[in-house]
Design a protein around this motif. Structure first.
Motif: not given
Length: 457
Positions: A381-407
């Protein structure tokens, strides 16, 4: 003929080693073939702001999606899980294979849009409504798996052994379509596995409905027939009445009895396990089994609160499930899991081991990804070579505050968004959600509406 290599370039992505910037993810044949961080984008890359590994839902009853929102009218001042169950049985008695497929496809489409790309389906609608077997015994199981295929989600089918109505009691008439035996369950597993041998999205395991519905001999007989590497799931200790009945009939609390009598290990997922004493909590954590927590359903049914903090402190593993599917929401499951603990303890930021400091959103997400992937038996379930290609894209504009990074991204997604803002979702190398809409949304929703109208008629 080999599949073409495609790629996504993310400004930030959550990899197994943590957050990384400027990440290229290449995939082909349904799996990741290369992942590099701190690199430049290629002209052909699809661009993304934030890329996350999607979560698994480790516990689902797809058919119950057809009653979402319809059990919120009080019919009895003593309304409880047990009265809700009567309404669930009434629904279960009316669903045919075509309706099951349409309901499942709708639910799984909603799950993909809500941040899930794998579901463990705890399936016990085995027979026709009158209790007779279908000509193809796995008919209803195939309907569920076909619905997953229509939606494009990863499926771990758990055909579920269901033998009794309660401790020492035969099945009631309204439970006849759940009736099964170990060889019947193995037949379903075998048929599904054979039909999807080359399908990287389909896995099988086994469900044991509960200690109410199967006894020690049933469990041992079932485990003797299944491969040693498949996941094993069981409902347990969800309700206080269930615990009291177990003590009366078996002389021990449910989780204590299971750990005493059966070799529970990391293959197991103990679903709910809401009502544990301290000794059970420590022993459960030490077994390596995954706690299958379904906070939305557990709140909706008035089950109670799992002892999450003590379980985490004891080294326990957990994941989240959507269970009754009254609402498909990855972030709401995580948020409610933490908020239930806060309301009980009257403290904040509780879901971290011991005195560890850090992001609660990140911890909940990481733990649910790892525990849920283990319980679903799909290997990572991780983003890693050999794992099934599953991922979710989130746009920065969809976050409640701008310029958020990491955790801060995960804390915001879990605690400050009404719904998970999945912009694009990839499952097994196929884009199944684009710009917030499922690629087959109109078709799947139309079939679902027709199926519900047929049920009501």
């Amino acid at each position: 003929m080999s599949s073409p290599t495609r790629s996504v370039f993310a400004r930030q992505a959550l990899l197994p080693g943590g957050w990384r910037s400027d990440v290229r993810l290449e995939f082909s044949g349904g799996r990741f073939t290369a992942i590099d961080a701190g690199v430049a984008a290629h002209p052909a890359d699809e661009r993304a702001d934030i890329v996350l590994p999607p979560l698994p839902s480790l516990h689902s009853h797809a058919f119950q999606r057809a009653m979402a929102g319809l059990t919120e009218t009080r019919r009895d001042p003593a309304d409880s899980f047990w009265t809700w169950r009567e309404q669930m049985y009434a629904l279960a008695s009316r669903i045919d294979p075509d309706g099951m497929r349409a309901i499942a496809a709708q639910l799984y489409m909603e799950m993909l849009k809500a941040g899930f790309t794998q579901v463990a389906e705890f399936h016990y609608l085995h027979r026709a409504p009158d209790g007779r077997p279908y000509d193809r015994p796995a008919e209803m199981a195939f309907s569920v798996v076909d619905g997953a295929g229509e939606a494009g989600i990863g499926m771990t089918l758990l055909p579920t052994l269901y033998r009794r109505a309660g401790f020492g009691r035969p099945l009631a008439p309204e439970q006849k379509r759940f009736e099964s035996a170990p060889d019947f369950i193995v037949g379903i597993m075998t048929d599904i596995a054979a039909a999807h041998r080359d399908n990287g999205r389909v896995h099988v395991g086994v469900g044991l409905h509960s200690l109410r519905a199967v006894n020690r001999e049933d469990i041992i007989a079932m485990l003797a027939l299944v491969p040693q590497d498949v996941p094993i799931h069981i409902h347990i200790a969800e309700q206080q009445r269930e615990v009291a009945d177990c003590v009366e009939f078996l002389g021990r609390r449910p989780v204590a009895w299971l750990l005493d009598e059966i070799a529970v290990d990391a293959r197991w997922c103990l679903v709910h396990a809401t009502h544990l004493d301290p000794g059970e909590t420590r022993r459960f954590a030490a077994s390596g089994a995954v706690a299958g927590l379904c906070p939305i359903t557990e709140a909706n049914l008035g089950d109670g609160l799992f002892p999450l903090v003590d379980f985490i402190d004891a080294g326990g593993r957990f994941g989240i499930g959507t269970d009754s599917n009254v609402l498909a929401s990855a972030n709401e499951e995580l948020r409610l899991l933490e908020y239930g603990q806060r309301l009980s303890a009257r403290k904040r930021c509780l879901a971290l081991p011991g005195d560890e400091k850090g992001s609660v959103g990140r911890y909940l997400y990481d733990a649910s990804l790892k525990g849920g992937s283990l319980a679903c038996g799909h290997g990572g379930g991780a983003l890693a070579v050999g794992q099934r290609a599953d991922l979710c894209v989130v746009r920065e504009a969809a976050l409640p505050l701008p310029d958020l990074r990491g955790d801060a991204v995960l804390d915001s997604l879990v605690f400050a968004r009404a719904a998970f803002p999945a912009h694009n979702v990839l499952c097994g190398g196929d884009w199944v959600v684009r710009e917030g809409r499922h690629v087959r949304e109109d078709e799947i929703s139309a079939a679902f509406r027709a199926a519900i109208r047929h049920l009501r008629s």
